[in-house]
Design a protein around this motif. Structure first.
Motif, short mmCIF file in Angstrom:
data_model
loop_
_atom_site.label_atom_id
_atom_site.label_comp_id
_atom_site.label_asym_id
_atom_site.label_seq_id
_atom_site.Cartn_x
_atom_site.Cartn_y
_atom_site.Cartn_z
N TYR A 86 0.83 -1.20 0.00
CA TYR A 86 0.00 0.00 0.00
C TYR A 86 0.86 1.26 0.00
O TYR A 86 0.58 2.22 -0.72
CB TYR A 86 -0.92 -0.05 1.23
CG TYR A 86 -1.89 1.09 1.34
CD1 TYR A 86 -2.39 1.75 0.21
CD2 TYR A 86 -2.35 1.50 2.59
CE1 TYR A 86 -3.30 2.80 0.34
CE2 TYR A 86 -3.26 2.54 2.72
CZ TYR A 86 -3.73 3.18 1.60
OH TYR A 86 -4.63 4.22 1.73
N ALA A 87 1.93 1.26 0.79
CA ALA A 87 2.80 2.43 0.88
C ALA A 87 3.51 2.71 -0.43
O ALA A 87 3.55 3.86 -0.90
CB ALA A 87 3.82 2.25 2.01
N LEU A 88 4.08 1.68 -1.04
CA LEU A 88 4.78 1.89 -2.31
C LEU A 88 3.79 2.24 -3.42
O LEU A 88 4.09 3.07 -4.30
CB LEU A 88 5.56 0.62 -2.68
CG LEU A 88 6.47 0.72 -3.92
CD1 LEU A 88 7.38 1.93 -3.86
CD2 LEU A 88 7.29 -0.55 -4.09
N LEU A 89 2.60 1.65 -3.37
CA LEU A 89 1.55 2.00 -4.32
C LEU A 89 1.19 3.48 -4.21
O LEU A 89 1.09 4.19 -5.22
CB LEU A 89 0.31 1.13 -4.05
CG LEU A 89 -0.93 1.43 -4.90
CD1 LEU A 89 -0.71 0.99 -6.34
CD2 LEU A 89 -2.15 0.72 -4.30
N ALA A 90 1.01 3.95 -2.98
CA ALA A 90 0.65 5.35 -2.77
C ALA A 90 1.78 6.28 -3.20
O ALA A 90 1.53 7.36 -3.76
CB ALA A 90 0.31 5.58 -1.30
N PHE A 91 3.02 5.87 -2.94
CA PHE A 91 4.17 6.69 -3.34
C PHE A 91 4.22 6.85 -4.86
O PHE A 91 4.40 7.97 -5.37
CB PHE A 91 5.45 6.05 -2.83
CG PHE A 91 6.69 6.70 -3.35
CD1 PHE A 91 7.16 7.88 -2.80
CD2 PHE A 91 7.40 6.13 -4.41
CE1 PHE A 91 8.30 8.50 -3.30
CE2 PHE A 91 8.54 6.74 -4.90
CZ PHE A 91 8.99 7.92 -4.35
N LEU A 143 10.91 1.21 -9.83
CA LEU A 143 10.16 1.10 -8.56
C LEU A 143 8.85 0.35 -8.76
O LEU A 143 8.42 -0.39 -7.87
CB LEU A 143 9.90 2.51 -8.01
CG LEU A 143 11.12 3.26 -7.48
CD1 LEU A 143 10.74 4.68 -7.08
CD2 LEU A 143 11.74 2.53 -6.29
N ALA A 144 8.22 0.54 -9.92
CA ALA A 144 7.00 -0.21 -10.21
C ALA A 144 7.28 -1.70 -10.31
O ALA A 144 6.45 -2.54 -9.92
CB ALA A 144 6.36 0.30 -11.50
N GLY A 145 8.45 -2.06 -10.84
CA GLY A 145 8.85 -3.47 -10.88
C GLY A 145 9.01 -4.03 -9.47
O GLY A 145 8.64 -5.18 -9.20
N ALA A 146 9.54 -3.19 -8.57
CA ALA A 146 9.67 -3.63 -7.17
C ALA A 146 8.29 -3.84 -6.55
O ALA A 146 8.10 -4.79 -5.78
CB ALA A 146 10.46 -2.59 -6.38
N LEU A 147 7.34 -2.97 -6.89
CA LEU A 147 5.98 -3.15 -6.37
C LEU A 147 5.34 -4.43 -6.91
O LEU A 147 4.65 -5.15 -6.18
CB LEU A 147 5.13 -1.93 -6.72
CG LEU A 147 3.65 -2.00 -6.31
CD1 LEU A 147 3.51 -2.21 -4.81
CD2 LEU A 147 2.92 -0.74 -6.75
N ARG A 148 5.58 -4.69 -8.18
CA ARG A 148 5.04 -5.94 -8.76
C ARG A 148 5.61 -7.16 -8.05
O ARG A 148 4.88 -8.13 -7.79
CB ARG A 148 5.35 -5.98 -10.25
CG ARG A 148 4.90 -7.25 -10.97
CD ARG A 148 3.40 -7.43 -10.87
NE ARG A 148 2.97 -8.69 -11.51
CZ ARG A 148 3.01 -9.86 -10.92
NH1 ARG A 148 3.48 -9.98 -9.66
NH2 ARG A 148 2.60 -10.95 -11.56
N TRP A 149 6.89 -7.13 -7.73
CA TRP A 149 7.51 -8.23 -7.00
C TRP A 149 6.93 -8.32 -5.59
O TRP A 149 6.63 -9.42 -5.10
CB TRP A 149 9.03 -8.01 -6.93
CG TRP A 149 9.72 -8.99 -6.03
CD1 TRP A 149 10.10 -10.27 -6.34
CD2 TRP A 149 10.10 -8.77 -4.66
NE1 TRP A 149 10.69 -10.85 -5.24
CE2 TRP A 149 10.71 -9.96 -4.21
CE3 TRP A 149 9.99 -7.69 -3.79
CZ2 TRP A 149 11.20 -10.09 -2.91
CZ3 TRP A 149 10.46 -7.81 -2.51
CH2 TRP A 149 11.07 -9.01 -2.08
N LEU A 150 6.76 -7.18 -4.95
CA LEU A 150 6.20 -7.17 -3.60
C LEU A 150 4.76 -7.68 -3.61
O LEU A 150 4.34 -8.39 -2.69
CB LEU A 150 6.26 -5.74 -3.04
CG LEU A 150 6.08 -5.55 -1.53
CD1 LEU A 150 7.15 -6.32 -0.77
CD2 LEU A 150 6.15 -4.06 -1.19
N GLY A 151 4.01 -7.34 -4.67
CA GLY A 151 2.64 -7.80 -4.77
C GLY A 151 2.54 -9.31 -4.90
O GLY A 151 1.53 -9.91 -4.49
N SER A 152 3.56 -9.93 -5.46
CA SER A 152 3.54 -11.39 -5.61
C SER A 152 3.60 -12.10 -4.26
O SER A 152 3.33 -13.30 -4.18
CB SER A 152 4.71 -11.85 -6.50
OG SER A 152 5.96 -11.63 -5.85
#
Length: 220
Positions: free
Chosen positions: A21-26, A200-209
């Motif tokens: 949620y935090a990285l998404l909001a950022f 950073l979006a790639g990092a969010l995609r990895w975190l979402g997994s």
């Protein structure tokens, strides 16, 4: 009712949804800061050179379209695919949305003016952002479901909102500074800012997994 220490809530099942949620909001607040900045930047610097009224019209159109899309389609999409698949799909739309910025810069540089090709690209970007926005409702679902009992739900939501508030405080300043720095020093033809956010979006995609495959019912 027993008071549960905040430290006891810092478990992976709670921290991972909050981190998503935090990285998404950022990323989202950074994108919102870049949009009007890119719209208003003169064409010779790679922007679209829109007037304030044009910027307002485009942003208003996006707001209306976003509200209608989330109201009429989000629940059906999540019901069919599940929240994790929707979240991962939605955050995957961020990189293509970012790529449209340099595409529009190239088009306006090549054609010398904003024409129909740029308008179509801009509409495509809006569609991608509409899909991206579905990730927020999914994130809320995972955060709510991460609470093991009802009496810690408020604490978990408070922790999530505090973390997100810090991310949203940093995002606009960082995004606009990177935009100016990229243009001033002509990094990747002024497009380095977009590459950074795509990473950073790639990092969010990895975190979402790492989110749970299914949302489990909370113990009452």
């Amino acid at each position: 009712m027993a008071i549960i220490p905040l430290r006891s809530l810092l478990t992976p099942s709670i921290v991972i949804p909050i981190a998503n949620y935090a990285l998404l909001a950022f990323l989202d607040i950074s994108l919102r800061a870049l949009l009007p900045l890119f719209f208003s930047t003169p064409t010779y610097l790679g922007g679209l050179g829109f007037t304030p009224s044009s910027i307002g019209s485009w942003l208003a159109m996006f707001g209306v379209a976003d509200g209608l899309f989330q109201a009429f389609f989000f629940a059906k999409i999540v019901g069919r695919l599940g929240p994790k698949r929707v979240f991962c799909f939605s955050v995957s739309c961020f990189a293509p949305a970012m790529i449209t910025f340099p595409i529009m810069s190239w088009l306006v540089h090549t054609k010398g003016a904003v024409d129909h090709a740029i308008t179509v690209t801009l509409i495509g970007q809006i569609v991608l952002i509409l899909l991206w926005d579905m990730a927020f409702a999914c994130a809320f679902m995972f955060i709510t479901a991460s609470a093991p009992t009802k009496n810690v739900l408020g604490a978990i939501n408070g922790l999530g909102q505090t973390t997100v508030s810090m991310a949203r405080a940093v995002g606009p300043a960082l995004a606009t500074s990177l935009f100016a720095f990229s243009k001033e020093h002509n990094l990747l033809n002024g497009n380095a800012v977009y590459l950074i956010f795509i990473i950073l979006a790639g990092a969010l995609r990895w975190l979402g997994s790492h989110l749970p495959d299914e949302i489990q019912d909370r113990d009452e």
